[in-house]
Design a protein around this motif. Structure first.
Motif, mmCIF file in Angstrom:
data_model
loop_
_atom_site.group_PDB
_atom_site.id
_atom_site.type_symbol
_atom_site.label_atom_id
_atom_site.label_comp_id
_atom_site.label_asym_id
_atom_site.label_seq_id
_atom_site.Cartn_x
_atom_site.Cartn_y
_atom_site.Cartn_z
ATOM 1 N N GLU A 15 92.326 24.179 1.990
ATOM 2 C CA GLU A 15 90.997 24.224 3.069
ATOM 3 C C GLU A 15 90.801 25.747 3.331
ATOM 4 O O GLU A 15 91.814 26.546 3.710
ATOM 5 N N PRO A 16 89.469 25.987 3.329
ATOM 6 C CA PRO A 16 89.092 27.322 3.561
ATOM 7 C C PRO A 16 89.723 27.825 5.190
ATOM 8 O O PRO A 16 89.581 26.938 5.837
ATOM 9 N N ARG A 83 88.435 35.657 0.261
ATOM 10 C CA ARG A 83 88.417 34.340 0.920
ATOM 11 C C ARG A 83 90.102 34.006 0.694
ATOM 12 O O ARG A 83 90.852 34.005 -0.351
ATOM 13 N N SER A 85 92.354 30.571 1.548
ATOM 14 C CA SER A 85 92.526 29.037 1.964
ATOM 15 C C SER A 85 93.947 28.600 1.777
ATOM 16 O O SER A 85 94.841 29.233 1.278
#
Lengths: 173, 392
Positions: A15-16, A83, A85
């Motif tokens: 999940e980001p 990013r 996650s």
């Protein structure tokens, strides 16, 4: 951003949590950006970990090393994308770094060596050696000290995406 | 201005008396040249010592690989050049990566060993944090909370604040605070893993949100400076042998204009009627017993001095007395039973007290219980509350 995020077949869904994009020119304009970005993102993603302060410290420590690797890119343009996650106890860092073709090859080779069983020995040799730690050694250390798994994914033609899974919850205490 | 720019990022120093080189803070240089003076200091220290050089990295929050390699290189070279020299690297379990990273060095050079420091700092606390003491800690908090819930607002507690509870133990105080005052964020820190496990279990079972329990050493916390409106530290300064170190840290993490709130006891002032003399004698001995283990359970009235010396202003001090008339007298009696078990049990034995002393010592606790449960009796346990404001 030119890269496409996808999960290889059979992988759990991550999940980001947070993403920061920066022009690489801006990023490499000051060394302290590595520290700022790693510390900020570590704080943001650690709030709901079992021990947020310790998790943040560990995550920042590992992530800063990756950013310092990215800092040394020889590619003058493009965007750095960070990013993070999460899946359960594992946090995934996806770092998209503009790079020249030789660097792309370097990353692919370095990551394949990190996966080797002799990673720990090679890391110790590097610590006891005379040379300052190379980017490869930094990646090795993530595997040895943080139990990280690393891989390289396709990104845009002049970029590479490093995917680093950090099971830091399991490293507590 | 970013808080990053407010303080030097790291500091290296050498203590010749202890043959100890220490480096603290965040060490993330771009080039090794930036470490020049610190590396020179380490080389110089190596040149001066005989036997063992202690390398203290307990307060090293971050160190990148470039810096780690530079410092390690010097130690490894020294081991090879001087087989007589040993290095002891002192890490902290609070900073998760240091023991792993520095631990690798002993695999390279046997003359480098790595020791995790922590327990030494809390010489007597082990007596108080064994699992069996948990129920009594809960009862104690229940009894003190009756008073503190009305006292806290006078010391900076209000809804919406960001607060930290340092030495939170099993976390029951912050749970009560959250229910009563709804701070926007609570960070609760303790160095006892078993206490934190218990606190997290309670949080899960009762679906409590908004409390971040964190493992840490109160004298060298990973928490950033100047981030809390209120910092509480209850019944804890009195069981550290160096309370001024804790206060320095409480001051550091408190926002300018925020307050630090501490509670402590003066055990020799525990009282009861009937059998006042026996009770008084025993609690005087309690104070001496704790002093033997470098804990000052007489600290309560010294709170004002400690706060002033730590740099606080607008010091507020008040006292309250937990008594057998607060709720169920049996609760009071249960607490005394637990104290007797630990103080006249393990602690007295470890000090080497004889059976005659222990019998008299225990009698005072029994008399305190007698007073608490007596239909006309009165038993008290006084607490000193103090807070100070960090100057703007």
């Amino acid at each position: 951003m030119g890269s496409v995020h996808h999960e290889p077949a059979g992988e759990p869904t991550f999940e980001p949590m947070i993403q920061i994009d920066m022009e690489i020119k801006t990023f490499v304009s000051a060394w302290k950006h590595c520290d700022y970005v790693s510390t900020y993102m570590a704080r943001m993603i650690s709030q709901n970990r079992t021990d947020s302060v310790r998790h943040s410290n560990l995550f920042s420590s590992a992530f800063n090393e990756l950013l310092e690797v990215a800092f040394r890119t020889r590619h003058a343009d493009g965007e750095l994308a960070c990013r993070v996650s999460r899946h359960g106890a594992t946090d995934r860092i996806e770092l998209t770094i503009p790079c020249v073709p030789e660097e792309r090859q370097f990353y692919q080779e370095a990551v394949s060596q990190v996966a080797g069983f002799e990673a720990r020995e090679r890391y110790l040799n590097s610590v006891s050696g005379d040379l300052a730690p190379s980017r490869e050694v930094v990646l090795l250390e993530l595997a040895v000290d943080y139990n990280a798994t690393l891989r390289v994914e396709e990104a845009a033609s002049d970029a590479i995406k490093l995917v680093v899974d950090l099971p830091l919850e399991g490293l507590q205490h | 201005m970013s808080p990053y720019n407010l303080l030097p990022r790291f500091k290296a120093q050498y203590d010749a008396n202890n043959q100890e080189f220490s480096i603290a803070g965040v060490v993330r240089p771009q080039a090794i040249d930036e470490l020049g003076p610190s590396l020179a200091l380490l080389r110089d220290a190596i040149g001066r010592v005989r036997g063992v050089l202690y390398v203290n990295v307990r307060r090293l929050t971050q160190m990148n690989n470039a810096a780690f390699h530079a410092f390690s290189r010097i130690m490894i070279d020294a081991c090879r050049a001087r087989p007589d020299l040993k290095f002891v690297v002192i890490t902290s379990s609070v900073v998760g990566w240091t023991s792993r990273k520095f631990g690798r060095l002993s695999g390279i050079e046997p003359n480098i060993t790595v020791k995790q420091y922590d327990s030494e700092f809390y010489p007597g606390q082990g007596f108080l944090e064994e699992g069996g003491f948990v129920p009594i800690l809960r009862t104690q908090t229940k009894m003190t909370w009756r008073h503190e819930r009305t006292i806290l607002p006078r010391h900076g507690m209000r809804p919406g604040i960001v607060m930290a509870d340092i030495c939170c133990g099993i976390g029951d105080f912050v749970v009560l605070v959250q229910k009563e005052f709804q701070p926007s964020r609570i960070v609760a820190l303790d160095h006892s893993i078993s206490s934190l496990d218990y606190a997290r279990r309670v949080m899960r079972e009762f679906d409590i949100r908004g409390i971040e329990y964190t493992y840490g050493d109160a004298s060298e916390m990973l928490l950033d400076e100047a981030q809390f409106d209120l910092v509480t530290c209850r019944h804890s300064l009195q069981i550290f042998n160096r309370p001024e170190l804790i206060l320095k840290e409480l001051y550091r993490i408190c926002k300018p204009g925020g307050r630090v709130y501490i509670t402590n006891e003066k055990n020799s002032h525990c009282l009861g009627e009937p059998r006042a003399e026996s009770i008084r004698w025993t609690y005087n001995e309690v104070a001496k017993l704790f002093a033997h283990f470098e804990m000052d359970v007489e600290l309560g009235p010294k709170s004002r001095r400690y706060l002033i010396e730590a740099g606080f202003e607008d010091i507020r001090v008040e006292t309250f007395m937990v008594t057998n008339l607060d709720g169920d007298p049996q609760d009071f009696a249960d607490v005394i039973v637990a104290w007797a078990d630990v103080y006249a049990g393990d602690m007295a034995t470890r000090r080497g007290d004889g059976p005659e002393f222990i019998a008299r010592f225990r009698q005072g606790f029994q008399d305190h219980i007698f007073a608490a449960l007596h239909p006309k009796g009165y038993a008290g346990w006084p607490i000193w509350v103090a807070s100070g404001r960090r100057p703007q």
